[in-house]
Write an enzyme that holds these catalytic residues in place. Structure first.
Site, PDB file in Angstrom:
ATOM      1  NE  ARG A  63      -2.989  -0.052   3.199  1.00 36.67           N
ATOM      2  CZ  ARG A  63      -2.430   0.310   4.347  1.00 36.67           C
ATOM      3  NH1 ARG A  63      -2.048   1.559   4.532  1.00 36.67           N
ATOM      4  NH2 ARG A  63      -2.265  -0.569   5.327  1.00 36.67           N
ATOM      5  CE1 TYR A 116     -17.464   9.831 -16.411  1.00 38.10           C
ATOM      6  CE2 TYR A 116     -16.165   9.840 -14.406  1.00 38.10           C
ATOM      7  CZ  TYR A 116     -16.995   9.186 -15.296  1.00 38.10           C
ATOM      8  OH  TYR A 116     -17.351   7.896 -15.048  1.00 38.10           O
ATOM      9  CG  ASP A 189      -9.552  14.631 -15.887  1.00 33.27           C
ATOM     10  OD1 ASP A 189      -8.870  14.095 -16.775  1.00 33.27           O
ATOM     11  OD2 ASP A 189     -10.523  14.078 -15.346  1.00 33.27           O
ATOM     12  CE  LYS A 214     -12.474   6.482 -19.512  1.00 38.59           C
ATOM     13  NZ  LYS A 214     -12.337   6.762 -18.119  1.00 38.59           N
TER      14      LYS A 214
HETATM   15  C1  LIG Z   1     -12.311  12.959 -18.055  1.00 38.54           C
HETATM   16  C2  LIG Z   1     -12.428  11.822 -17.088  1.00 38.54           C
HETATM   17  N1  LIG Z   1     -11.842  11.918 -15.882  1.00 38.54           N
HETATM   18  C3  LIG Z   1     -11.934  10.924 -14.977  1.00 38.54           C
HETATM   19  C4  LIG Z   1     -12.634   9.773 -15.246  1.00 38.54           C
HETATM   20  C5  LIG Z   1     -12.723   8.714 -14.200  1.00 38.54           C
HETATM   21  O1  LIG Z   1     -11.806   7.700 -14.495  1.00 38.54           O
HETATM   22  P1  LIG Z   1     -11.963   6.173 -14.017  1.00 38.54           P
HETATM   23  O2  LIG Z   1     -13.137   5.608 -14.726  1.00 38.54           O
HETATM   24  O3  LIG Z   1     -10.644   5.558 -14.400  1.00 38.54           O
HETATM   25  O4  LIG Z   1     -12.162   6.204 -12.537  1.00 38.54           O
HETATM   26  C6  LIG Z   1     -13.253   9.625 -16.479  1.00 38.54           C
HETATM   27  C7  LIG Z   1     -14.007   8.394 -16.781  1.00 38.54           C
HETATM   28  O5  LIG Z   1     -14.690   8.278 -17.766  1.00 38.54           O
HETATM   29  C8  LIG Z   1     -13.155  10.676 -17.431  1.00 38.54           C
HETATM   30  O6  LIG Z   1     -13.750  10.589 -18.629  1.00 38.54           O
END
Ligand SMILES: Cc1ncc(COP(=O)(O)O)c(C=O)c1O
Length: 402
Positions: A63, A116, A189, A214
């Protein structure tokens, strides 16, 4: 050094220990090994003490850190041109801990309203319950951002480089300058853009967050997150995550690390395909509007040209289907043969999502309308297939709506 052979162990003990913990060999594998160990052996207990104290390069417990995961972290830090990075079990965990490291009860966050959907829920539900209020603003309107910052106690500003799903491009240099002027940290992000297109840390972002699920991983076979930042802030994040425990496993870290090797090749192909498809969609009579920063009609085109490499504007194309009711959109999605309806993006294969049903399901119709997500909007994540095949699939599915 321990030598179990001298102990003449019985069968059950040999079954448990034989073959394990071989002496380190003077070989360098060309690919990072997967270390599944949840703990590490130290013959010298003073070294173990140093490891428990957080000494650099030592591992003591899964961890707290893991060599495979650390290799991934170094790769992402190098790509994002940051001192360090920390991996997480998901993009949401990465966002959660990055935000948590900035605020305490009574503080405020300024966030883009184009996030998101689950990130909006994180801010409202989790941070709201902690006594941290979020003000959602149009992040492209710097006067609005400044007005929110000027109210005081703002510790973090959160945005996406290329927003989900309308693909608005944030003016990162201007936003970083403004955020720092008010003593807050900028969390970006960068999932949609990837470091191939833009490295927000070089424009002043303090935390660069990815859903590595992604593009970084790219093959739809792993859930992961990562934050690239300074060495000092990485330490802060790791101290928090040692307690929160949203760590990435070594197998998953290995998969992301492997995916990253082809990130530039995938992005080149996916961006080129996206440009073709966006232009094709823009001419289609059953498509009301195309959202793609590479098109001069997109409100962020000028910022995209300034911040992104020439001719490469990302590989997501969103569009409104004409007279786009829920029924018509679902009928279009059902007709697709090659493109996969999926709640993710950034994979080698093309995927399509209906934000109303998936990423922005948690928002009310009025909230969606306010940020410009209508009933007819779909988000296409363009893959590495032959663009002619993707276009042919869109064409036959749209033709069924005529
Ligand atoms: C722009 C963006 N940030 C964060 C996330 C969250 O990521 P995760 O699904 O890996 O938790 C997503 C998920 O679709 C996303 O599109």
């Amino acid at each position: 050094m321990r030598d179990l052979r001298r102990l003449h162990l019985r069968f059950a003990s040999r079954a448990v220990h034989a073959g394990e913990r071989p002496a380190p060999r003077d070989v360098v594998p060309t690919v990072t090994p997967i270390y599944p160990a949840s703990t590490f052996l130290y013959e010298d207990l003073d070294r173990m003490d140093a490891a428990l104290g957080g000494a650099e390069g030592l591992f003591v417990y899964g961890r707290y850190g893991n060599p495979t995961t650390e290799a991934l972290e170094s790769a992402v830090a190098a790509l994002e041109e940051q001192e360090a990075a920390l991996a997480f079990g998901s993009g949401m965990a990465a966002l959660h801990v990055a935000l948590l490291s900035c605020v305490e009860a009574g503080d405020r966050i300024v966030a883009s309203r184009d996030l998101y959907g689950q990130t909006i829920t994180l801010l409202r539900l989790v941070f709201g319950a902690l006594g941290v209020e979020t003000e959602f603003v149009d992040i492209l309107d710097l006067d609005q951002v400044e007005a929110a910052l000027a109210k005081g106690r703002v510790r973090a500003v959160l945005c996406e480089t290329i927003s989900n799903p309308l693909l608005r491009v944030t003016d990162l240099p201007a936003l970083a300058e403004l955020t720092h002027r008010y003593g807050a940290r900028l969390i970006v992000d960068n999932t949609f853009a990837t470091p191939y297109l833009v490295r927000p840390g070089t424009y002043g972002a303090d935390h660069v967050v990815h859903s590595a699920t992604k593009y970084l991983a790219g093959h739809g076979d792993v859930t992961a997150g990562v934050v690239a930042t300074s060495a000092e802030r990485r330490w802060e994040l790791n101290e928090l995550n040692k307690t929160v425990g949203s760590i990435l496993g070594p197998f998953e870290a290995y998969l992301v690390l492997r995916g990253i090797k082809t990130l530039p090749l995938r992005m080149q192909r996916q961006c080129a395909n996206a440009v073709r498809i966006a232009n094709w969609l823009a001419e289609h009579p059953l498509v009301e509007r195309v959202y793609y920063p590479g098109l001069p009609t997109h409100p962020s085109h000028e910022t995209a040209v300034r911040l992104l490499p020439p001719g490469e504007y990302g590989a997501i194309v969103s569009f409104d289907i004409r007279e786009g009711t829920r029924e018509r959109v679902l009928s279009f999605l059902r007709s697709l043969q090659l493109i996969i309806p999926a709640t993710t993006l950034g994979d080698v294969y093309s995927e399509i999502l209906y934000p109303v049903m998936a990423s922005h399901r948690g928002l009310s119709p009025e909230e969606r309308q306010a940020i410009g997500i209508g009933e007819g909007l779909v988000r296409l994540s363009v893959g590495i297939e032959d663009p002619e095949d993707i276009i042919a699939d869109l064409e036959q599915a749209l033709a069924r709506l005529a």
